[in-house]
Structures are given as C-alpha cells and as structure tokens.
Motif scaffolding. Structure first.
Motif, PDB file in Angstrom:
ATOM      1  N   GLU A 231      18.020 -13.311  59.975  1.00 26.94           N
ATOM      2  CA  GLU A 231      18.193 -12.183  60.879  1.00 26.94           C
ATOM      3  C   GLU A 231      16.954 -12.080  61.764  1.00 26.94           C
ATOM      4  O   GLU A 231      15.826 -12.074  61.269  1.00 26.94           O
ATOM      5  CB  GLU A 231      18.374 -10.879  60.090  1.00 26.94           C
ATOM      6  CG  GLU A 231      19.677 -10.807  59.321  1.00 26.94           C
ATOM      7  CD  GLU A 231      19.837  -9.487  58.597  1.00 26.94           C
ATOM      8  OE1 GLU A 231      18.958  -8.609  58.760  1.00 26.94           O
ATOM      9  OE2 GLU A 231      20.815  -9.344  57.853  1.00 26.94           O
ATOM     10  N   SER A 232      17.172 -12.013  63.078  1.00 29.64           N
ATOM     11  CA  SER A 232      16.037 -11.909  63.995  1.00 29.64           C
ATOM     12  C   SER A 232      16.432 -11.062  65.208  1.00 29.64           C
ATOM     13  O   SER A 232      16.692 -11.579  66.290  1.00 29.64           O
ATOM     14  CB  SER A 232      15.582 -13.299  64.453  1.00 29.64           C
ATOM     15  OG  SER A 232      14.407 -13.203  65.244  1.00 29.64           O
TER      16      SER A 232
ATOM     17  N   GLU B 115      10.921 -13.298  53.304  1.00 23.22           N
ATOM     18  CA  GLU B 115      10.680 -12.474  54.485  1.00 23.22           C
ATOM     19  C   GLU B 115      11.435 -13.004  55.705  1.00 23.22           C
ATOM     20  O   GLU B 115      11.664 -12.263  56.663  1.00 23.22           O
ATOM     21  CB  GLU B 115       9.178 -12.453  54.820  1.00 23.22           C
ATOM     22  CG  GLU B 115       8.316 -11.685  53.829  1.00 23.22           C
ATOM     23  CD  GLU B 115       6.843 -11.827  54.157  1.00 23.22           C
ATOM     24  OE1 GLU B 115       6.508 -12.601  55.096  1.00 23.22           O
ATOM     25  OE2 GLU B 115       6.010 -11.181  53.500  1.00 23.22           O
ATOM     26  N   ILE B 116      11.808 -14.279  55.670  1.00 24.48           N
ATOM     27  CA  ILE B 116      12.401 -14.925  56.841  1.00 24.48           C
ATOM     28  C   ILE B 116      13.901 -15.105  56.714  1.00 24.48           C
ATOM     29  O   ILE B 116      14.648 -14.841  57.651  1.00 24.48           O
ATOM     30  CB  ILE B 116      11.731 -16.302  57.078  1.00 24.48           C
ATOM     31  CG1 ILE B 116      10.219 -16.130  57.252  1.00 24.48           C
ATOM     32  CG2 ILE B 116      12.324 -16.990  58.303  1.00 24.48           C
ATOM     33  CD1 ILE B 116       9.461 -17.437  57.237  1.00 24.48           C
ATOM     34  N   ILE B 117      14.367 -15.568  55.549  1.00 23.14           N
ATOM     35  CA  ILE B 117      15.788 -15.853  55.401  1.00 23.14           C
ATOM     36  C   ILE B 117      16.444 -14.811  54.502  1.00 23.14           C
ATOM     37  O   ILE B 117      15.783 -14.144  53.705  1.00 23.14           O
ATOM     38  CB  ILE B 117      16.041 -17.276  54.872  1.00 23.14           C
ATOM     39  CG1 ILE B 117      15.607 -17.412  53.406  1.00 23.14           C
ATOM     40  CG2 ILE B 117      15.303 -18.297  55.722  1.00 23.14           C
ATOM     41  CD1 ILE B 117      15.933 -18.767  52.801  1.00 23.14           C
ATOM     42  N   ASN B 118      17.748 -14.680  54.626  1.00 24.67           N
ATOM     43  CA  ASN B 118      18.475 -13.683  53.826  1.00 24.67           C
ATOM     44  C   ASN B 118      19.568 -14.319  52.989  1.00 24.67           C
ATOM     45  O   ASN B 118      20.598 -13.692  52.707  1.00 24.67           O
ATOM     46  CB  ASN B 118      19.051 -12.589  54.724  1.00 24.67           C
ATOM     47  CG  ASN B 118      20.004 -13.141  55.784  1.00 24.67           C
ATOM     48  OD1 ASN B 118      20.358 -14.325  55.752  1.00 24.67           O
ATOM     49  ND2 ASN B 118      20.410 -12.294  56.725  1.00 24.67           N
ATOM     50  N   CYS B 119      19.342 -15.569  52.594  1.00 25.15           N
ATOM     51  CA  CYS B 119      20.323 -16.262  51.757  1.00 25.15           C
ATOM     52  C   CYS B 119      19.614 -16.835  50.531  1.00 25.15           C
ATOM     53  O   CYS B 119      18.382 -16.925  50.475  1.00 25.15           O
ATOM     54  CB  CYS B 119      21.018 -17.371  52.539  1.00 25.15           C
ATOM     55  SG  CYS B 119      19.904 -18.638  53.179  1.00 25.15           S
ATOM     56  N   ASP B 120      20.389 -17.236  49.556  1.00 24.05           N
ATOM     57  CA  ASP B 120      19.824 -17.809  48.332  1.00 24.05           C
ATOM     58  C   ASP B 120      19.268 -19.203  48.596  1.00 24.05           C
ATOM     59  O   ASP B 120      19.732 -19.916  49.492  1.00 24.05           O
ATOM     60  CB  ASP B 120      20.894 -17.889  47.246  1.00 24.05           C
ATOM     61  CG  ASP B 120      21.360 -16.516  46.785  1.00 24.05           C
ATOM     62  OD1 ASP B 120      20.561 -15.562  46.899  1.00 24.05           O
ATOM     63  OD2 ASP B 120      22.523 -16.400  46.339  1.00 24.05           O
ATOM     64  N   PHE B 121      18.291 -19.591  47.816  1.00 28.33           N
ATOM     65  CA  PHE B 121      17.742 -20.948  47.898  1.00 28.33           C
ATOM     66  C   PHE B 121      17.274 -21.394  46.525  1.00 28.33           C
ATOM     67  O   PHE B 121      16.992 -20.570  45.643  1.00 28.33           O
ATOM     68  CB  PHE B 121      16.593 -21.017  48.909  1.00 28.33           C
ATOM     69  CG  PHE B 121      15.385 -20.193  48.548  1.00 28.33           C
ATOM     70  CD1 PHE B 121      14.334 -20.729  47.808  1.00 28.33           C
ATOM     71  CD2 PHE B 121      15.295 -18.860  48.958  1.00 28.33           C
ATOM     72  CE1 PHE B 121      13.220 -19.971  47.479  1.00 28.33           C
ATOM     73  CE2 PHE B 121      14.187 -18.086  48.634  1.00 28.33           C
ATOM     74  CZ  PHE B 121      13.137 -18.641  47.898  1.00 28.33           C
TER      75      PHE B 121
END
Length: 349
Positions: free
Chosen positions: A126-127, A269-275
């Motif tokens: 999200e940005s 802080e940057i991505i909103n998905c699992d890793f």
C-alpha cells in the motif's frame, strides 16, 4: 615473472584482474573464500543516497565506467549478470514527496531523479503517497558474477584457492616472490581481511555488518526494486532479496536474531502480505569513516598496493577504483586525494 599477483577475488580484486587482462598483463588471482561481503551483497547500483536525497560521490563517472566494464565482461563470458531495473522510493508522507521534488531541482541530482510521481499499484504494497523513481539504476547478481569470473580465471590457469601466508611473501628487487610465483606487483584486495595484512593493517578500515534475507511472498507482485528503510528486489518465482541492516559493532559473518528481527520489522512496514524467510545471510562490508575507498601503494615497498574500502557500493566503485589504481601503477597518473589510502596520515602533518 607475471605482472600482478592479486590477493582477493571479491569485486575489487576481480575488477583489477579485468583491467589487467584488458591491457594484456599477466596475472594470478588467489583467494581463500574467507570474506563473503561481495557474494552476499544486494548488488544494487543507485546514484542517489535516498536516506538524505544526496548524490553518490562521482556518480556520473562511476556509472559510465561501470556500464562499459560490465558490458564487456558479459560479452566475453556470454552470460548476463547486470540487470537494469527501476528503483522506486516509497513515500510515506506529503513531506517526503516535497523533499523529493526539492532534491530533483538540484543540478547534480536532476539527471537521476524523475519528477513524475509513480502511482502504480503493486499487489502486496500500500502506497497512498506514491513513489519517486531513481533513474539509471539496476542490480548486479554478484554471486553469479564472482562465480563465473572465477571459473573463467580458473579455466585459464589464473586462479588459485588457498590461504595467503604473509610470512611467505619475499620482497625482491623489482617485485616479489611468493612460493612458486614471481610477480612485479601485489594487489591486496582482501576486504575486511585487510586487518590480518601486516603491510596495510594500519589503514583505518572499519567493518559494517549487513544482514539480508531471501523471502518467498506469493502475495507480493512486484517487477521493480522498492527502496525505503530496506530494499526489496524481485528475483522471480515469488522470491525477493531484502536488505540490509547496518551493525558497526559485530564483526562476524554470523547471522543474528537482532538482525533477523530488524529485517522482519522493516519488511512489515512496507508490504501487507505474508512472507516466509527462505535464507538469511550476513557479511562484513569494508567501510571507511569518510566513505571513500583506500587506494594506493605501500610507503616503503613500491611493489605492494592496496584496493579496499569499497563499502556499501562495491558494484559501482569496483570498476572505477580498480582502473584508478591500475593507471596509478602503470602510468603514474595521480590518485584523487580523497581516495589516497594515506590521506589520514597526510592530514595530521
């Protein structure tokens, strides 16, 4: 007698080897694989320090030298390791956008900062404030480059893997003798290993530990490099390289829980998905407090030379610094005072 015995097969040593070969010099490269900062490096080249929105030292000249240099190696060895790819700086606020445009108005930064905001939507990030694009960027697959270049040298009988024993180095008239090797010059390009070198260990080389991840994130769809507090570099097959941390106290190549948690926090802080973390690795960058390399010749022994201190930007600095040292040795071209390895001693006088 060969022209150059090169100690160290990281980005610095292999860059010097390439310049020497390009000029029909005879060489032997030796390495013991003890230093891995070049192999595990992020490999990004970026002419702008995004934390401060300032230009990398001599960025234009470094990029020109680097592009021609790596292109030449790719053609000779018939494989690609240099990948041109946009770097996008994610904005977290309108203030950051304003700082970007202020920086892009500066004469030295204008060629490198696009004034068109990027509002592309990447699945998994999200940005709402968009991105700024840095121009003339990409990355070098350093592990592949070093692997293939070493294989090329080895097939040509120009590479040996062993521990270099400083006590076995004999200084002779017009050169050196090292066991069965007689050479006119020695190039020490040992990275952080310089601290074990009795000829140059007085130089103010520090070490900055960096840790990186390879993560798997099927929910992240990204075809550019995103750079904020860390970079996220797409590798394909849902894999991404992420880094890096900066630790000025720990001088080991061991991964740490502290570094692991820092990277996890920054990714979130940057991505909103699992890793999922696939691999976690670390290396010691050879850094100098004034952020300039250490290039030059021993003050007493003119056959001994150093190529070190490439720090966090070895991909960009390696080709131009190797050429500067080569031209200094072969043609007596003066070194830029800011990279002269003895500059700190000269300032005291």
């Amino acid at each position: 007698m060969i022209d150059y015995l090169i100690v160290g097969a990281g980005l610095g040593g292999l860059s010097f080897a390439e310049w020497a070969l390009e000029n029909d010099k005879t060489i032997c490269v030796v390495d013991n694989n003890s230093q891995n900062s070049s192999r595990v490096a992020g490999g990004l080249y970026n002419p702008v320090i995004l934390k401060r929105f300032s230009e990398v030292w001599n960025a234009k000249e470094q990029l020109e030298q680097m592009n021609a240099f790596y292109n030449r190696i790719e053609k000779r060895l018939s494989f690609q390791f240099d990948f041109k790819k946009p770097i996008l700086r994610k904005f977290f606020s309108v203030e950051e956008q304003n700082n970007w445009f202020t920086a892009s108005d500066k004469v030295n930064l204008a060629p490198f900062l696009s004034t068109t905001l990027i509002h592309d939507t990447f699945i998994g990030i999200e940005s709402p404030h968009g991105y700024g694009q840095v121009l003339h960027t990409g990355y070098v697959d350093t592990a592949l480059l070093l692997q293939e270049f070493r294989a090329f040298l080895s097939a040509s009988g120009l590479y040996e893997e062993f521990d270099f024993e400083y006590d076995a180095l004999e200084l002779i008239t017009g050169g050196v003798r090292y066991k069965g090797i007689i050479a006119k010059h020695v190039i020490f390009a040992e990275g952080y290993g310089l601290h074990a070198n009795p000829y140059f260990n007085s130089l103010p080389l520090d070490g900055t530990k960096g840790e990186l991840f390879i993560i798997e994130a099927p929910g992240l769809k990204l075809d550019v490099i995103v750079n904020t507090s860390v970079f996220i570099l797409p590798l394909g097959e849902n894999l991404f390289k992420v880094g890096a941390t900066y630790n000025w106290k720990d001088k080991t190549n061991d991964t740490s829980e502290e570094g692991k948690q820092e990277l996890i926090d920054r990714i979130q802080e940057i991505i909103n998905c699992d890793f999922k973390i696939i691999s976690h690795f670390a290396g010691i960058r050879p850094t100098v407090r004034d952020r300039r390399p250490l290039i030059g010749t021993h003050q007493i022994h003119p056959q001994l030379h150093v190529l070190n201190g490439l720090g966090t930007r070895g991909v960009m600095l390696g080709p131009s610094m190797a050429k500067a040292l080569y031209d200094f040795i072969e043609f007596e071209n003066a070194l830029d005072p800011s990279i002269d390895c003895w500059r700190f001693e000269k300032r005291k006088k």
